[in-house]
Scaffold this motif. Sequence first.
Motif, PDB file in Angstrom:
ATOM      1  N   ALA A 283       4.888  -7.891  -9.502  1.00 35.42           N
ATOM      2  CA  ALA A 283       5.230  -6.725  -8.676  1.00 35.42           C
ATOM      3  C   ALA A 283       5.185  -5.441  -9.480  1.00 35.42           C
ATOM      4  CB  ALA A 283       6.625  -6.909  -8.075  1.00 35.42           C
ATOM      5  N   GLY A 284       4.774  -5.525 -10.751  1.00 37.67           N
ATOM      6  CA  GLY A 284       4.754  -4.338 -11.603  1.00 37.67           C
ATOM      7  C   GLY A 284       3.491  -3.522 -11.505  1.00 37.67           C
ATOM      8  N   ARG A 285       2.524  -3.982 -10.736  1.00 43.46           N
ATOM      9  CA  ARG A 285       1.276  -3.235 -10.567  1.00 43.46           C
ATOM     10  C   ARG A 285       1.462  -2.076  -9.598  1.00 43.46           C
ATOM     11  NH1 ARG A 285      -3.672  -6.180 -11.510  1.00 43.46           N
ATOM     12  NH2 ARG A 285      -3.303  -8.225 -12.463  1.00 43.46           N
ATOM     13  N   ARG A 286       0.490  -1.158  -9.620  1.00 43.26           N
ATOM     14  CA  ARG A 286       0.546  -0.046  -8.678  1.00 43.26           C
ATOM     15  C   ARG A 286       0.187  -0.516  -7.267  1.00 43.26           C
ATOM     16  NH1 ARG A 286      -2.694   5.764  -9.137  1.00 43.26           N
ATOM     17  NH2 ARG A 286      -1.642   6.764  -7.377  1.00 43.26           N
ATOM     18  N   TYR A 287      -0.782  -1.452  -7.196  1.00 41.85           N
ATOM     19  CA  TYR A 287      -1.207  -2.007  -5.911  1.00 41.85           C
ATOM     20  C   TYR A 287      -1.346  -3.520  -6.037  1.00 41.85           C
ATOM     21  CZ  TYR A 287      -2.469   2.817  -4.812  1.00 41.85           C
ATOM     22  OH  TYR A 287      -2.428   4.181  -4.593  1.00 41.85           O
ATOM     23  N   LEU A 288      -1.491  -4.202  -4.913  1.00 40.21           N
ATOM     24  CA  LEU A 288      -1.704  -5.639  -4.924  1.00 40.21           C
ATOM     25  C   LEU A 288      -3.149  -5.955  -5.310  1.00 40.21           C
ATOM     26  CD1 LEU A 288       0.139  -6.993  -1.750  1.00 40.21           C
ATOM     27  CD2 LEU A 288       0.628  -7.567  -4.129  1.00 40.21           C
ATOM     28  N   ALA A 289      -3.309  -6.799  -6.304  1.00 38.77           N
ATOM     29  CA  ALA A 289      -4.648  -7.230  -6.690  1.00 38.77           C
ATOM     30  C   ALA A 289      -5.119  -8.303  -5.712  1.00 38.77           C
ATOM     31  CB  ALA A 289      -4.625  -7.777  -8.113  1.00 38.77           C
ATOM     32  N   VAL A 290      -6.317  -8.112  -5.156  1.00 33.98           N
ATOM     33  CA  VAL A 290      -6.876  -9.070  -4.206  1.00 33.98           C
ATOM     34  C   VAL A 290      -8.312  -9.393  -4.600  1.00 33.98           C
ATOM     35  CG1 VAL A 290      -5.436  -8.334  -2.261  1.00 33.98           C
ATOM     36  CG2 VAL A 290      -7.631  -7.201  -2.662  1.00 33.98           C
ATOM     37  N   ASP A 298      -2.651 -18.182  -3.232  1.00 37.33           N
ATOM     38  CA  ASP A 298      -2.834 -19.205  -2.199  1.00 37.33           C
ATOM     39  C   ASP A 298      -1.930 -18.934  -0.998  1.00 37.33           C
ATOM     40  OD1 ASP A 298      -4.707 -20.535  -3.651  1.00 37.33           O
ATOM     41  OD2 ASP A 298      -3.364 -22.120  -4.349  1.00 37.33           O
ATOM     42  N   GLY A 299      -2.550 -18.846   0.185  1.00 33.69           N
ATOM     43  CA  GLY A 299      -1.786 -18.679   1.415  1.00 33.69           C
ATOM     44  C   GLY A 299      -1.285 -17.283   1.683  1.00 33.69           C
ATOM     45  N   ILE A 300      -1.669 -16.302   0.856  1.00 34.00           N
ATOM     46  CA  ILE A 300      -1.236 -14.921   1.086  1.00 34.00           C
ATOM     47  C   ILE A 300      -2.447 -14.000   0.991  1.00 34.00           C
ATOM     48  CG2 ILE A 300       0.217 -13.015   0.301  1.00 34.00           C
ATOM     49  CD1 ILE A 300       2.172 -15.014  -0.819  1.00 34.00           C
ATOM     50  N   TRP A 301      -2.603 -13.165   2.017  1.00 35.09           N
ATOM     51  CA  TRP A 301      -3.643 -12.144   2.051  1.00 35.09           C
ATOM     52  C   TRP A 301      -2.981 -10.770   2.101  1.00 35.09           C
ATOM     53  CZ3 TRP A 301      -3.789 -16.742   4.569  1.00 35.09           C
ATOM     54  CH2 TRP A 301      -4.946 -17.523   4.521  1.00 35.09           C
ATOM     55  N   GLY A 304      -5.236  -3.164   3.863  1.00 31.81           N
ATOM     56  CA  GLY A 304      -4.852  -1.756   3.966  1.00 31.81           C
ATOM     57  C   GLY A 304      -4.514  -1.104   2.642  1.00 31.81           C
ATOM     58  N   ASP A 305      -3.736  -0.039   2.735  1.00 35.08           N
ATOM     59  CA  ASP A 305      -3.432   0.800   1.580  1.00 35.08           C
ATOM     60  C   ASP A 305      -2.836   0.024   0.415  1.00 35.08           C
ATOM     61  OD1 ASP A 305      -4.125   2.636   3.479  1.00 35.08           O
ATOM     62  OD2 ASP A 305      -2.328   3.877   3.285  1.00 35.08           O
ATOM     63  N   VAL A 306      -2.087  -1.039   0.718  1.00 37.85           N
ATOM     64  CA  VAL A 306      -1.392  -1.792  -0.320  1.00 37.85           C
ATOM     65  C   VAL A 306      -2.355  -2.449  -1.300  1.00 37.85           C
ATOM     66  CG1 VAL A 306      -1.246  -4.011   0.885  1.00 37.85           C
ATOM     67  CG2 VAL A 306       0.614  -3.301  -0.640  1.00 37.85           C
ATOM     68  N   THR A 307      -3.653  -2.575  -0.924  1.00 33.78           N
ATOM     69  CA  THR A 307      -4.642  -3.191  -1.810  1.00 33.78           C
ATOM     70  C   THR A 307      -5.230  -2.199  -2.800  1.00 33.78           C
ATOM     71  OG1 THR A 307      -6.548  -2.773  -0.358  1.00 33.78           O
ATOM     72  CG2 THR A 307      -5.281  -4.810   0.022  1.00 33.78           C
ATOM     73  N   GLY A 308      -4.994  -0.909  -2.605  1.00 34.36           N
ATOM     74  CA  GLY A 308      -5.485   0.096  -3.541  1.00 34.36           C
ATOM     75  C   GLY A 308      -6.960   0.402  -3.434  1.00 34.36           C
ATOM     76  N   GLU A 309      -7.619  -0.028  -2.365  1.00 28.26           N
ATOM     77  CA  GLU A 309      -9.048   0.250  -2.207  1.00 28.26           C
ATOM     78  C   GLU A 309      -9.316   1.584  -1.520  1.00 28.26           C
ATOM     79  OE1 GLU A 309     -11.364  -1.284  -3.583  1.00 28.26           O
ATOM     80  OE2 GLU A 309     -10.435  -3.177  -4.176  1.00 28.26           O
ATOM     81  N   GLY A 310      -8.263   2.292  -1.167  1.00 23.66           N
ATOM     82  CA  GLY A 310      -8.422   3.586  -0.510  1.00 23.66           C
ATOM     83  C   GLY A 310      -7.535   3.673   0.715  1.00 23.66           C
ATOM     84  N   SER A 321     -10.763  -7.530   9.505  1.00 26.58           N
ATOM     85  CA  SER A 321     -11.775  -8.431  10.062  1.00 26.58           C
ATOM     86  C   SER A 321     -12.066  -9.587   9.115  1.00 26.58           C
ATOM     87  CB  SER A 321     -13.065  -7.657  10.354  1.00 26.58           C
ATOM     88  OG  SER A 321     -12.880  -6.752  11.420  1.00 26.58           O
ATOM     89  N   ILE A 322     -12.101  -9.289   7.816  1.00 25.40           N
ATOM     90  CA  ILE A 322     -12.358 -10.341   6.830  1.00 25.40           C
ATOM     91  C   ILE A 322     -11.194 -11.328   6.790  1.00 25.40           C
ATOM     92  CG2 ILE A 322     -12.679 -10.794   4.363  1.00 25.40           C
ATOM     93  CD1 ILE A 322     -14.097  -8.051   4.207  1.00 25.40           C
ATOM     94  N   VAL A 323      -9.967 -10.823   6.815  1.00 27.46           N
ATOM     95  CA  VAL A 323      -8.799 -11.691   6.764  1.00 27.46           C
ATOM     96  C   VAL A 323      -8.730 -12.589   8.003  1.00 27.46           C
ATOM     97  CG1 VAL A 323      -6.275 -11.753   6.799  1.00 27.46           C
ATOM     98  CG2 VAL A 323      -7.464 -10.186   5.254  1.00 27.46           C
TER      99      VAL A 323
END
Length: 492
Positions: A283-290, A298-301, A304-310, A321-323
Amino acid sequence: MAEPELVDVVVLGLGVGGEEVAGRLAEAGLTVVGVERNLVGGECPYWGCIPSKMMIRAANALAEARRVGELAGAAQVSPDWAPVAKRIRDEATDGWDDRAAVQRFTGKGGRFVRGGGRLDGPGRVRVGDQVFQARHGIVLGTGTSPSIPPVDGLADTPYWTNREAIEVEELPGSLLVLGGGAIGLELSQVFARFGVRVTVVEASDRVLAVEEPEASEAAAAALRADGVEIRTGIKAARVEHGTEGFTLRGADGEEFTAERLLVVTGRRARLDELGLDTVGVDAGRRYLAVDDRLHVTDGIWAVGDVTGEGAFTHIAMYQASIVVADVLDQMRRAQGGADPSGTASVVGGAAGVASSLAATGSSGTAGSVPRADYRALPRVTFTDPEIGAVGLTERQARERGINVQVGFTQLASSTRGWIHKTDEVGFIKLVADADQGVLIGATSAGPAGGEVLSGLAVAVHAAVPLAQLRHMIYAYPTFHRAISEALRDLAS
């Protein structure tokens, strides 16, 4: 401890991406619990995309009326914020009430739970005293919140974020804007066109620092023409608030005052609130690494913004759509290939979703789950002129060691630009990989910059050969015809 309730999927956070995932999985026949502590739909419909564009539409109407003098006679303009505030309150946000959004989700078969949820071990989500065990997975779509810089004194003042700026019923006489990114510039231009004295203070050496330098120059020139003062290269050192308003002091002794202060210096994910440690995620990252199918673990997707892709609605929807396809595909494979919903013909069913997404650009064989690909990520700054961009900037491309070619043309040199009297603020810039012979980035600035971007985004996404782009027929006289001039410059 409450006995866990068994469900198919839990979606934690119903912003744009989370709501899309939850709704489509519920339509597919899964038992879906959607958890949201604020408003269903997230930032975009209540404090972002939708109400801000209503504000921009109104401000642009004022600007167009003021241009009548040079084109068609004379016009008198009297700005009035009241109808803008009323439209945002009544049409965009229902008074910041999400009942319609909740009903939209539950009408698809989902179950809504209001509250702040967090992970509580593998497959489990806790919301207050309720605990849900997800058979097939958890989706995190908890978004971001404004990132407030650690400026001395700032936290003790009644500063605005984008939310207060959107909700404002009566405009201040003057406004300091801390942050010269897209949101800061859009709101600055709106308020200036309604008569507010606006000053933008930016720490970088230019506004819109993530975009092309030409885009920064165009935006700054346009805002200055609207009376906005822009000060770059200034690091805020202290903020004070008193009966006269705000005072912002720079590290080098600069001083700025205004009735209100708007802070728009980026956004951050609230990972420390999600219980990620219970599933072995940092939980120490700025965003969730995906990964490229939005897996956190495993079992968690995540979407949105929480992924840090914009922080863009279109990214959240794309990821959703991918999820959806991946969740349903995993269920199908786990059950020996059968459609788990029994509704493959329904949009959102396992076979229907996976195959339709594959047909629209996924890698792999037909029916495979698409992989996230951000090479042609489009973004638009809705200032006047609009500034649309896709893919890499020239600097980013050079930093990657690409053999770069650049093409550039002023919009005013095109027939439509000359007719429209765009002056020198509009342009088309193309960034090409000379070795591959394809566009890898582009920027379009002008009265319809975001719309002109569409064709350029297709060219980058599909890696259309430059030779084919040069031999296209571009309608005359349009703004997008200037692309052919930029291609000619690229060749030279």
